[in-house]
Design an enzyme around this catalytic site. Structure first.
Site, mmCIF file in Angstrom:
data_model
loop_
_atom_site.group_PDB
_atom_site.id
_atom_site.type_symbol
_atom_site.label_atom_id
_atom_site.label_comp_id
_atom_site.label_asym_id
_atom_site.label_seq_id
_atom_site.Cartn_x
_atom_site.Cartn_y
_atom_site.Cartn_z
ATOM 1 N N GLY A 9 4.772 -3.961 -3.699
ATOM 2 C CA GLY A 9 3.537 -4.051 -4.081
ATOM 3 C C GLY A 9 3.468 -5.175 -5.186
ATOM 4 O O GLY A 9 3.118 -5.028 -6.162
ATOM 5 N N GLY A 12 0.220 -7.129 -6.636
ATOM 6 C CA GLY A 12 -0.923 -6.651 -7.629
ATOM 7 C C GLY A 12 -0.593 -6.929 -8.990
ATOM 8 O O GLY A 12 -0.160 -8.010 -9.427
ATOM 9 N N ASP A 35 4.664 -6.941 0.218
ATOM 10 C CA ASP A 35 3.316 -6.454 -0.196
ATOM 11 C C ASP A 35 2.810 -6.111 1.335
ATOM 12 O O ASP A 35 3.179 -6.604 2.153
ATOM 13 C CB ASP A 35 2.260 -7.175 -1.223
ATOM 14 C CG ASP A 35 1.349 -6.084 -1.930
ATOM 15 O OD1 ASP A 35 0.590 -5.552 -1.041
ATOM 16 O OD2 ASP A 35 1.384 -6.122 -3.062
ATOM 17 N N ILE A 36 1.596 -5.425 1.284
ATOM 18 C CA ILE A 36 0.785 -5.250 2.647
ATOM 19 C C ILE A 36 0.053 -6.710 3.042
ATOM 20 O O ILE A 36 -0.430 -6.931 4.174
ATOM 21 C CB ILE A 36 -0.136 -4.249 2.796
ATOM 22 C CG1 ILE A 36 -0.602 -3.817 1.419
ATOM 23 C CG2 ILE A 36 0.407 -2.857 3.352
ATOM 24 C CD1 ILE A 36 -2.092 -2.998 1.747
ATOM 25 N N ARG A 37 -0.237 -7.482 1.754
ATOM 26 C CA ARG A 37 -0.823 -8.913 2.058
ATOM 27 C C ARG A 37 -0.020 -9.794 1.307
ATOM 28 O O ARG A 37 0.713 -9.676 0.384
ATOM 29 C CB ARG A 37 -2.342 -8.483 1.604
ATOM 30 C CG ARG A 37 -2.402 -8.215 0.275
ATOM 31 C CD ARG A 37 -3.638 -7.880 -0.061
ATOM 32 N NE ARG A 37 -3.564 -7.032 -1.590
ATOM 33 C CZ ARG A 37 -3.473 -7.621 -2.698
ATOM 34 N NH1 ARG A 37 -3.496 -8.968 -2.906
ATOM 35 N NH2 ARG A 37 -3.286 -6.685 -3.753
ATOM 36 N N ASP A 53 4.731 -2.329 4.607
ATOM 37 C CA ASP A 53 3.658 -1.182 4.284
ATOM 38 C C ASP A 53 4.589 -0.130 3.762
ATOM 39 O O ASP A 53 5.666 0.312 4.351
ATOM 40 C CB ASP A 53 3.275 -0.662 5.658
ATOM 41 C CG ASP A 53 2.530 0.691 5.638
ATOM 42 O OD1 ASP A 53 2.396 1.151 4.246
ATOM 43 O OD2 ASP A 53 2.154 1.247 6.281
ATOM 44 N N TYR A 143 -5.400 10.509 -8.393
ATOM 45 C CA TYR A 143 -4.306 9.560 -8.987
ATOM 46 C C TYR A 143 -3.510 10.374 -9.934
ATOM 47 O O TYR A 143 -2.236 10.251 -9.966
ATOM 48 C CB TYR A 143 -5.076 8.355 -9.598
ATOM 49 C CG TYR A 143 -3.978 7.326 -10.349
ATOM 50 C CD1 TYR A 143 -3.317 6.442 -9.436
ATOM 51 C CD2 TYR A 143 -4.002 7.264 -11.824
ATOM 52 C CE1 TYR A 143 -2.375 5.582 -10.218
ATOM 53 C CE2 TYR A 143 -3.117 6.169 -12.303
ATOM 54 C CZ TYR A 143 -2.442 5.385 -11.383
ATOM 55 O OH TYR A 143 -1.681 4.550 -11.885
HETATM 56 N N1 SER Z 1 -4.815 1.782 -15.272
HETATM 57 C C1 SER Z 1 -4.629 2.889 -14.498
HETATM 58 C C2 SER Z 1 -6.020 3.396 -13.969
HETATM 59 O O1 SER Z 1 -6.977 2.965 -14.746
HETATM 60 C C3 SER Z 1 -4.106 4.017 -15.360
HETATM 61 O O2 SER Z 1 -2.680 3.911 -14.892
HETATM 62 O O3 SER Z 1 -6.057 3.654 -13.061
#
Ligand code: SER
Length: 313
Positions: A9, A12, A35-37, A53, A143
């Site tokens: 990753g 990002g 990363d995947i891209r 991946d 999440y």
């Molecule tokens: N910054 C993240 C989010 O907003 C929280 O870990 O999802």
């Protein structure tokens, strides 16, 4: 012999800056970005890169063997707002990538792991201000559930299989090199871009929603610091609370107006308001301070200065 590090990753918001920081510390060729891209030009030009991946164990194992990787930073994840739209994809990515890396540790194919957790592990029943390290955690987002479960698995792999995994509960992260994607705290980055381009921003959270936040330089410093600490110093093997500042959208707008007096802010809260409402407004990070010497350097004023200077040049 110098170690080889893999970042999953790497393109990002955190991965980009982490890759550059680790490369300047350990040498470009010793830090493999994946990363995947593909990522930004400066990242791609700075050293080795592999398309990967994170949910594909065989592909990951192959890269680890090929480069003789001993340390993995797993930064790939689906963030809070996007995960509400794609719950099963988020669970699959966030959990299976973690199991893949933990299992490499269990099989002694790598020595050390960094995995980020988040303030999203907390929920509506958690004490909201100065949230302690150990407290009620009943996350109400996809999440948050994945990060909370991930923390339990990290501690389990440490206790059962002696896997040296280290983790931080990042607050919302503010940075200028790479945009965040799909988070609830993203407003705190978008606002600077819009302030410079249009002198106006429509915020998707209410003006009085206080959240824990941190400037990226602090987050990278904390990550390197926890990874360089002696294993005995890392007493929390789920994930450490980490704190720098806490502010509302209205306070952030005011800090921008001090430099750009014409800046105007409007508020149109959307589904992300409920996510923000379920999270703490400030965090107690005493354990990180005591165990491995954590101390934040950037407050809101310093962050606003850095953001406006770097984004306008
Ligand atoms: N910054 C993240 C989010 O907003 C929280 O870990 O999802």
């Amino acid at each position: 012999m110098q170690k080889y590090i893999l970042i999953i990753g790497a393109c990002g918001q955190i991965g980009t800056e982490l890759t550059l920081a680790l490369r300047s510390k350990y040498g470009n060729d010793h830090v493999i970005a994946s990363d995947i891209r593909e990522g930004s030009e400066s990242l791609m030009a700075s050293g080795p890169f592999e398309i990967l991946d994170a949910t594909d164990y065989d592909a990951l194992e192959e890269i680890v063997a090929y480069y003789e990787i001993s340390e993995v930073y797993l930064m790939a994840a689906m963030l809070s707002a996007t995960a509400e739209k794609f719950p099963m994809r988020a669970w699959n990515l966030n959990m299976n990538s973690l199991f893949n890396v933990l299992n490499l540790g269990k099989e002694k194919k790598i020595d050390k792991i960094f995995w980020p957790s988040s303030i999203a592990v907390f929920g509506p029943n958690t004490p909201k201000t100065d949230t302690p390290q150990n407290t009620i955690m009943e996350p109400s987002t996809v999440y948050g559930i994945s990060k909370q479960s991930g923390e339990r698995w990290c501690e389990y792999y440490f206790n059962k299989f002696n896997v040296d995994v280290r983790s931080i509960r990042y607050p919302g992260l503010i940075s200028w090199k790479t945009m965040p994607g799909g988070g609830t705290t993203d407003y705190a980055v978008e606002i600077y871009h819009k302030a410079l381009a249009k002198s106006a921003y429509t915020c998707f959270l209410k003006e009085d929603t206080a959240l824990p936040m941190m400037f990226m330089d602090d987050a990278i410093r904390a990550t390197l610091q926890i990874m360089e600490s002696a294993p005995e110093a890392i007493k929390v093997r789920s994930s450490y609370n980490l704190s720098a500042m806490s502010f509302t959208p209205a306070q952030m707008a005011k800090s921008i107006q001090e430099q750009l007096p014409d800046f105007k802010m409007k508020y149109e809260p959307d589904f992300r308001q409920a996510i923000a409402d379920s999270w703490p407004s400030s965090i107690d990070d005493t354990n990180a301070q005591q165990d491995w010497g954590w101390n934040a350097e950037f407050d809101l004023e310093k962050t606003t200065n850095e953001m406006l200077v770097n984004l306008s040049s």
